[in-house]
Design a protein around this motif. Structure first.
Motif, short mmCIF file in Angstrom:
data_model
loop_
_atom_site.label_atom_id
_atom_site.label_comp_id
_atom_site.label_asym_id
_atom_site.label_seq_id
_atom_site.Cartn_x
_atom_site.Cartn_y
_atom_site.Cartn_z
N LYS A 295 -2.23 12.66 2.35
CA LYS A 295 -3.56 12.86 2.57
C LYS A 295 -4.24 11.78 3.64
CE LYS A 295 -7.84 13.08 -0.22
NZ LYS A 295 -8.04 12.95 -1.45
N ASP A 296 -3.61 10.52 3.36
CA ASP A 296 -3.97 9.43 4.36
C ASP A 296 -3.53 9.63 5.82
OD1 ASP A 296 -5.10 8.02 2.17
OD2 ASP A 296 -2.93 7.41 1.74
N ILE B 131 1.27 4.61 8.92
CA ILE B 131 1.19 5.63 7.72
C ILE B 131 2.31 6.42 8.08
CG2 ILE B 131 -0.23 7.31 7.01
CD1 ILE B 131 -2.60 5.59 7.59
N THR C 75 0.91 -1.20 0.14
CA THR C 75 -0.06 -0.04 0.06
C THR C 75 0.97 1.13 -0.03
OG1 THR C 75 -1.71 -1.38 1.41
CG2 THR C 75 -1.69 1.13 1.10
N TYR D 12 0.89 5.07 0.97
CA TYR D 12 0.43 5.98 1.74
C TYR D 12 0.71 7.45 1.25
CZ TYR D 12 -1.12 2.27 4.66
OH TYR D 12 -1.85 1.07 5.17
#
Length: 74
Positions: A9-10, A66, A4, A6
């Motif tokens: 914004k995440d 994150i 994923t 990231y």
């Protein structure tokens, strides 16, 4: 394992979720306190509070992940 990516914004969204979770916990703690002062049964309120704590812990773990991914990318 799913890879994923990231983005900042995440990270911002995850921080907002943490704030919302903290507000929910504070509200539930107030309810538990009121119930215990009245002498009412607060068993269900304590169960919900426990689930809220678990949810917040999971969200904090995700936030740390994150943050680490965004910092590595940047």
């Amino acid at each position: 394992m799913v890879l994923t990516r990231y983005r900042p914004k995440d990270l911002k969204l995850a921080r907002r979720h943490i704030v919302k979770a903290a507000r929910r916990i504070a509200k539930q703690e107030t309810i538990v306190k009121k119930l215990s002062l009245k002498g009412s049964s607060a068993g269900l309120a304590y169960e919900l509070l426990g689930r809220l704590y678990d949810n917040q812990r999971q969200q904090l773990d995700r936030l740390k992940l994150i943050e680490a991914m965004v910092e590595v990318k940047a």
